[in-house]
Write an enzyme that holds these catalytic residues in place. Structure first.
Site, PDB file in Angstrom:
ATOM      1  N   ASP A  31       0.859  -1.191   0.000  1.00  0.00           N
ATOM      2  CA  ASP A  31       0.000   0.000   0.000  1.00  0.00           C
ATOM      3  C   ASP A  31       0.891   1.236   0.000  1.00  0.00           C
ATOM      4  OD1 ASP A  31      -2.349   1.624   0.186  1.00  0.00           O
ATOM      5  OD2 ASP A  31      -2.007   1.855   2.333  1.00  0.00           O
ATOM      6  N   SER A  32       0.294   2.360  -0.332  1.00  0.00           N
ATOM      7  CA  SER A  32       1.043   3.620  -0.265  1.00  0.00           C
ATOM      8  C   SER A  32       1.390   3.959   1.191  1.00  0.00           C
ATOM      9  CB  SER A  32       0.210   4.743  -0.879  1.00  0.00           C
ATOM     10  OG  SER A  32      -1.042   4.818  -0.241  1.00  0.00           O
ATOM     11  N   TYR A  63      -0.707   8.745  -2.632  1.00  0.00           N
ATOM     12  CA  TYR A  63      -0.752   8.440  -4.060  1.00  0.00           C
ATOM     13  C   TYR A  63      -1.985   9.099  -4.697  1.00  0.00           C
ATOM     14  CZ  TYR A  63       2.740   4.603  -3.964  1.00  0.00           C
ATOM     15  OH  TYR A  63       3.881   3.841  -3.862  1.00  0.00           O
ATOM     16  N   GLY A  64      -3.030   9.273  -3.861  1.00  0.00           N
ATOM     17  CA  GLY A  64      -4.351   9.664  -4.376  1.00  0.00           C
ATOM     18  C   GLY A  64      -4.415  11.013  -5.054  1.00  0.00           C
ATOM     19  N   CYS A  94      -4.056  -1.298  -2.153  1.00  0.00           N
ATOM     20  CA  CYS A  94      -4.211   0.151  -2.320  1.00  0.00           C
ATOM     21  C   CYS A  94      -5.120   0.347  -3.524  1.00  0.00           C
ATOM     22  CB  CYS A  94      -2.843   0.782  -2.570  1.00  0.00           C
ATOM     23  SG  CYS A  94      -2.920   2.542  -2.962  1.00  0.00           S
ATOM     24  N   ASN A  95      -6.242   0.977  -3.314  1.00  0.00           N
ATOM     25  CA  ASN A  95      -7.183   1.190  -4.419  1.00  0.00           C
ATOM     26  C   ASN A  95      -6.580   2.072  -5.499  1.00  0.00           C
ATOM     27  OD1 ASN A  95     -10.215   0.261  -3.613  1.00  0.00           O
ATOM     28  ND2 ASN A  95      -8.985   0.712  -1.817  1.00  0.00           N
ATOM     29  N   THR A  96      -5.816   3.091  -5.073  1.00  0.00           N
ATOM     30  CA  THR A  96      -5.262   4.038  -6.042  1.00  0.00           C
ATOM     31  C   THR A  96      -4.260   3.331  -6.956  1.00  0.00           C
ATOM     32  OG1 THR A  96      -5.550   5.741  -4.348  1.00  0.00           O
ATOM     33  CG2 THR A  96      -4.202   6.309  -6.251  1.00  0.00           C
ATOM     34  N   GLU A 171      -5.697   9.393   9.282  1.00  0.00           N
ATOM     35  CA  GLU A 171      -4.301   9.407   9.744  1.00  0.00           C
ATOM     36  C   GLU A 171      -4.156  10.219  11.028  1.00  0.00           C
ATOM     37  OE1 GLU A 171      -1.090   9.154   7.337  1.00  0.00           O
ATOM     38  OE2 GLU A 171      -2.109   7.500   6.357  1.00  0.00           O
ATOM     39  N   CYS A 209     -11.150   2.840  -0.728  1.00  0.00           N
ATOM     40  CA  CYS A 209      -9.826   3.269  -0.258  1.00  0.00           C
ATOM     41  C   CYS A 209      -9.554   2.453   0.998  1.00  0.00           C
ATOM     42  CB  CYS A 209      -9.838   4.760   0.056  1.00  0.00           C
ATOM     43  SG  CYS A 209      -8.331   5.336   0.880  1.00  0.00           S
ATOM     44  N   THR A 210      -8.325   1.957   1.113  1.00  0.00           N
ATOM     45  CA  THR A 210      -8.037   1.048   2.224  1.00  0.00           C
ATOM     46  C   THR A 210      -7.938   1.764   3.576  1.00  0.00           C
ATOM     47  OG1 THR A 210      -5.707   1.128   1.563  1.00  0.00           O
ATOM     48  CG2 THR A 210      -6.986  -0.780   0.858  1.00  0.00           C
ATOM     49  N   HIS A 211      -8.010   3.089   3.580  1.00  0.00           N
ATOM     50  CA  HIS A 211      -8.110   3.817   4.855  1.00  0.00           C
ATOM     51  C   HIS A 211      -9.543   3.786   5.397  1.00  0.00           C
ATOM     52  CE1 HIS A 211      -4.166   5.522   4.120  1.00  0.00           C
ATOM     53  NE2 HIS A 211      -4.227   6.205   5.248  1.00  0.00           N
TER      54      HIS A 211
HETATM   55  N1  DGL Z   1      -4.438   3.555   0.502  1.00  0.00           N
HETATM   56  C1  DGL Z   1      -4.797   4.417  -0.604  1.00  0.00           C
HETATM   57  C2  DGL Z   1      -6.006   3.797  -1.354  1.00  0.00           C
HETATM   58  O1  DGL Z   1      -6.490   2.708  -1.011  1.00  0.00           O
HETATM   59  C3  DGL Z   1      -5.103   5.840  -0.178  1.00  0.00           C
HETATM   60  C4  DGL Z   1      -3.957   6.640   0.377  1.00  0.00           C
HETATM   61  C5  DGL Z   1      -3.208   7.456  -0.653  1.00  0.00           C
HETATM   62  O2  DGL Z   1      -3.760   8.441  -1.210  1.00  0.00           O
HETATM   63  O3  DGL Z   1      -2.049   7.141  -0.915  1.00  0.00           O
HETATM   64  O4  DGL Z   1      -6.471   4.384  -2.304  1.00  0.00           O
END
Ligand code: DGL
Length: 298
Positions: A31-32, A63-64, A94-96, A171, A209-211
């Protein structure tokens, strides 16, 4: 933002190890940052004998808000690192990165690669009765329309909404915080207005998004303001992804069973290991002791 190289999702999900592969149980999870730990948390009870290697590219997060080329470059270097560490199967938690770089990662990594978009859409397909699905995600994921495309490939109609404030709020640890509730109320009201304008009757909301699984409680509470529309089921692609990984690997039973506590986990972060430990513990739901610092370049 560049929108090149976004490919159609692969359905049915066929990511698996080839027959005869002598699997040693090494699974790379990327993940990011720390969000992918929600996917690792879902993987642990399903694959209690696996050796997990996790990399959080915290130095280059988020990353987003970045372009496709940059996301692909970052994600490919992280994936290569995991393969160099012995990973035989990669979970892009990570979805992004899944939305914008899955093909680049698959081209670069000589192992099966599973992202979270396809699994999230497949879960929405299994859940939705109306076929109309809401998706909340980062800006880059929404601009790629990866979820709308993955939904369309399954005959669903997907409406996507970028929620860029949610990752920093998570976060910051502002889970049950009035500011977060207010932000969620605004985002969801805008999303339902979008759905109304498109004539949709959504019954499913995908956490893209994994957050966001950490905000599941506040999101479900915020959805109560829209209860007159009927029940909206919340889909967490972490759970769906874990099920697909378990089914694709020749370890464990592929079914849910209590954690045996035998899985091993190695953690790498590209920025402060102290911050990764404290924030990551909240995402994983158990203490993270050892984290190694790794430099994956700029
Ligand atoms: N974990 C990222 C996702 O699932 C989001 C965090 C990021 O923007 O890097 O999209």
């Amino acid at each position: 933002m560049s929108q090149t190289k976004i490919s159609a999702p692969h359905f049915p999900l066929q990511t698996s190890l080839p027959n005869g592969h002598n699997f040693r149980g090494k699974i790379g999870v990327f993940d990011s940052g720390v969000g992918g730990l929600t996917v690792l948390k879902a993987l642990l009870p399903r694959l209690p004998e696996a050796d997990f290697i996790y990399v959080g590219d915290t130095a280059r997060l988020p990353y987003g808000s970045k372009s496709q080329a940059t996301i692909a470059r970052y994600a490919v270097s992280s994936a290569r690192f995991l393969v160099d560490q012995g990973a035989e199967f990669l979970v892009i938690a990570c979805n992004t990165a899944s939305a914008l770089a899955i093909d680049d990662i698959r081209d670069a990594a000589p192992v099966p690669v599973l992202g979270v978009i396809e699994t999230g859409a497949a879960e929405a397909h299994a859940t939705s009765a109306t076929g109309d699905v809401l998706v909340i995600a980062t800006d880059a994921t929404v601009q790629s329309h990866a979820y709308a495309n993955a939904c369309a490939a399954l005959g669903l109609r997907g409406i996507e909404k970028a929620c860029p404030l949610l990752v920093p709020l998570v976060e910051e640890g502002w889970i049950d915080h009035p500011v977060t509730s207010e932000v969620l109320d605004i985002y969801l009201a805008e999303l339902f207005a979008q759905a109304d304008a498109a004539g949709l009757r959504p019954d499913t909301l995908v956490l893209g998004c994994t957050h966001y699984p950490l905000l599941r409680g506040p999101i479900e509470r915020a959805l109560k303001a829209h209860a007159h529309r009927g029940q909206i089921r919340v889909i967490d692609s972490a759970e769906a992804t874990a099920r697909h990984v378990a089914a694709a690997l020749p370890v464990g039973t592929g079914t849910e069973f209590p954690a045996a506590g035998r899985a091993t986990m190695r953690f790498y972060a590209t920025d402060s290991v102290t911050k990764f430990r404290s924030l990551g513990t909240r995402f994983l739901g158990q203490p993270i002791e050892d984290v190694s610092l790794v430099d994956l370049g700029g």
